[in-house]
Design a protein around this motif. Structure first.
Motif, PDB file in Angstrom:
ATOM      1  N   GLY A  72      16.479 -16.494  11.143  1.00 24.45           N
ATOM      2  CA  GLY A  72      17.460 -16.129  12.167  1.00 24.45           C
ATOM      3  C   GLY A  72      16.803 -15.913  13.520  1.00 24.45           C
ATOM      4  N   VAL A  73      15.696 -15.208  13.521  1.00 20.93           N
ATOM      5  CA  VAL A  73      14.956 -14.961  14.765  1.00 20.93           C
ATOM      6  C   VAL A  73      14.355 -16.264  15.276  1.00 20.93           C
ATOM      7  CG1 VAL A  73      12.997 -13.729  15.796  1.00 20.93           C
ATOM      8  CG2 VAL A  73      14.512 -12.548  14.199  1.00 20.93           C
ATOM      9  N   PHE A  74      13.838 -17.086  14.364  1.00 22.10           N
ATOM     10  CA  PHE A  74      13.269 -18.374  14.780  1.00 22.10           C
ATOM     11  C   PHE A  74      14.319 -19.206  15.518  1.00 22.10           C
ATOM     12  CE2 PHE A  74      12.217 -22.843  14.254  1.00 22.10           C
ATOM     13  CZ  PHE A  74      10.913 -22.867  14.732  1.00 22.10           C
ATOM     14  N   ASN A  75      15.545 -19.229  15.000  1.00 18.93           N
ATOM     15  CA  ASN A  75      16.613 -19.993  15.667  1.00 18.93           C
ATOM     16  C   ASN A  75      16.938 -19.439  17.043  1.00 18.93           C
ATOM     17  OD1 ASN A  75      17.037 -22.030  13.760  1.00 18.93           O
ATOM     18  ND2 ASN A  75      18.332 -20.704  12.519  1.00 18.93           N
ATOM     19  N   ILE A  76      16.872 -18.116  17.195  1.00 17.40           N
ATOM     20  CA  ILE A  76      17.092 -17.513  18.511  1.00 17.40           C
ATOM     21  C   ILE A  76      15.993 -17.952  19.471  1.00 17.40           C
ATOM     22  CG2 ILE A  76      17.037 -15.322  19.786  1.00 17.40           C
ATOM     23  CD1 ILE A  76      18.477 -14.068  17.342  1.00 17.40           C
ATOM     24  N   GLY A  96      25.570 -14.903  26.907  1.00 13.88           N
ATOM     25  CA  GLY A  96      24.771 -15.482  25.846  1.00 13.88           C
ATOM     26  C   GLY A  96      24.634 -16.981  26.046  1.00 13.88           C
ATOM     27  N   ILE A  97      24.119 -17.659  25.036  1.00 14.94           N
ATOM     28  CA  ILE A  97      24.008 -19.117  25.109  1.00 14.94           C
ATOM     29  C   ILE A  97      24.410 -19.733  23.776  1.00 14.94           C
ATOM     30  CG2 ILE A  97      22.215 -19.180  26.892  1.00 14.94           C
ATOM     31  CD1 ILE A  97      20.156 -19.686  24.670  1.00 14.94           C
ATOM     32  N   THR A 108      24.899 -19.351  18.229  1.00 18.63           N
ATOM     33  CA  THR A 108      25.262 -18.586  19.411  1.00 18.63           C
ATOM     34  C   THR A 108      24.287 -17.433  19.535  1.00 18.63           C
ATOM     35  OG1 THR A 108      27.599 -19.150  19.180  1.00 18.63           O
ATOM     36  CG2 THR A 108      27.067 -17.228  20.523  1.00 18.63           C
ATOM     37  N   VAL A 109      23.618 -17.364  20.663  1.00 13.87           N
ATOM     38  CA  VAL A 109      22.675 -16.284  20.928  1.00 13.87           C
ATOM     39  C   VAL A 109      23.398 -15.287  21.823  1.00 13.87           C
ATOM     40  CG1 VAL A 109      20.441 -15.658  21.917  1.00 13.87           C
ATOM     41  CG2 VAL A 109      20.718 -17.866  20.754  1.00 13.87           C
ATOM     42  N   SER A 110      23.597 -14.090  21.297  1.00 14.26           N
ATOM     43  CA  SER A 110      24.321 -13.063  22.050  1.00 14.26           C
ATOM     44  C   SER A 110      23.535 -12.626  23.274  1.00 14.26           C
ATOM     45  CB  SER A 110      24.591 -11.855  21.152  1.00 14.26           C
ATOM     46  OG  SER A 110      23.375 -11.185  20.867  1.00 14.26           O
ATOM     47  N   ALA A 111      24.237 -12.005  24.193  1.00 15.41           N
ATOM     48  CA  ALA A 111      23.583 -11.488  25.391  1.00 15.41           C
ATOM     49  C   ALA A 111      22.520 -10.453  25.016  1.00 15.41           C
ATOM     50  CB  ALA A 111      24.613 -10.893  26.339  1.00 15.41           C
ATOM     51  N   ALA A 115      18.609 -10.776  25.885  1.00 17.56           N
ATOM     52  CA  ALA A 115      17.861  -9.760  26.630  1.00 17.56           C
ATOM     53  C   ALA A 115      16.636  -9.283  25.845  1.00 17.56           C
ATOM     54  CB  ALA A 115      18.769  -8.578  26.952  1.00 17.56           C
ATOM     55  N   ASP A 116      16.764  -9.220  24.533  1.00 18.57           N
ATOM     56  CA  ASP A 116      15.667  -8.752  23.692  1.00 18.57           C
ATOM     57  C   ASP A 116      14.529  -9.769  23.603  1.00 18.57           C
ATOM     58  OD1 ASP A 116      14.422  -6.911  21.909  1.00 18.57           O
ATOM     59  OD2 ASP A 116      15.193  -8.044  20.192  1.00 18.57           O
TER      60      ASP A 116
END
Length: 135
Positions: A72-76, A96-97, A108-111, A115-116
């Motif tokens: 999940g983090v890799f995809n972000i 987000g994007i 979908t990467v949340s705002a 930011a993180d």
């Protein structure tokens, strides 16, 4: 008269230096683009090793390792790299994007995630370009 250097490189220090030089050579020889899943995975692996060898902050190395080990983090991170490098990501109204994951599915990467992870990804892309000799 004998000149003695003001610094001494221990055997351990020399080993670390050799490891860093070897890792830098491996980074320079990578052929996969950073904005692809395979290229990013290779780059993250080498950068984590390089950071550990160079004594970079353990928290930064842990974040890179997390990106490697958590899909999940890799995809972000991949979505952010694609966004920063002009890939196929688009901005959302909420900050987000939208992007595509490693399997071609929509992500979908949340705002909040943006930011993180954005500061880490900007550092990663900048470091990558610096090591690879790219502008």
């Amino acid at each position: 008269m004998t000149v003695t250097p003001s610094w001494q490189l221990s055997a351990a220090g020399l080993g670390t230096l050799r490891q860093i030089v070897s890792l830098l050579a491996q980074v320079r020889n990578l052929s996969g683009p950073l904005n692809t899943a395979a290229g990013l995975r290779d780059a993250l692996g080498l950068l984590a090793q390089l950071a550990q060898a160079a004594g970079v902050d353990a928290a930064w190395v842990a974040r890179i390792t997390q990106a490697l080990n958590d899909p999940g983090v890799f995809n972000i991170v991949l979505a952010l790299v694609q966004y920063l490098t002009g890939g196929a990501s688009t901005e959302q109204a909420d900050g987000g994007i939208h992007a595509t994951d490693v399997h071609g599915a929509a992500v979908t990467v949340s705002a909040a995630s943006l930011a993180d992870w954005l500061p880490i990804v900007v550092q990663l892309v900048s470091l990558w370009n610096l090591i690879r000799g790219q502008q």
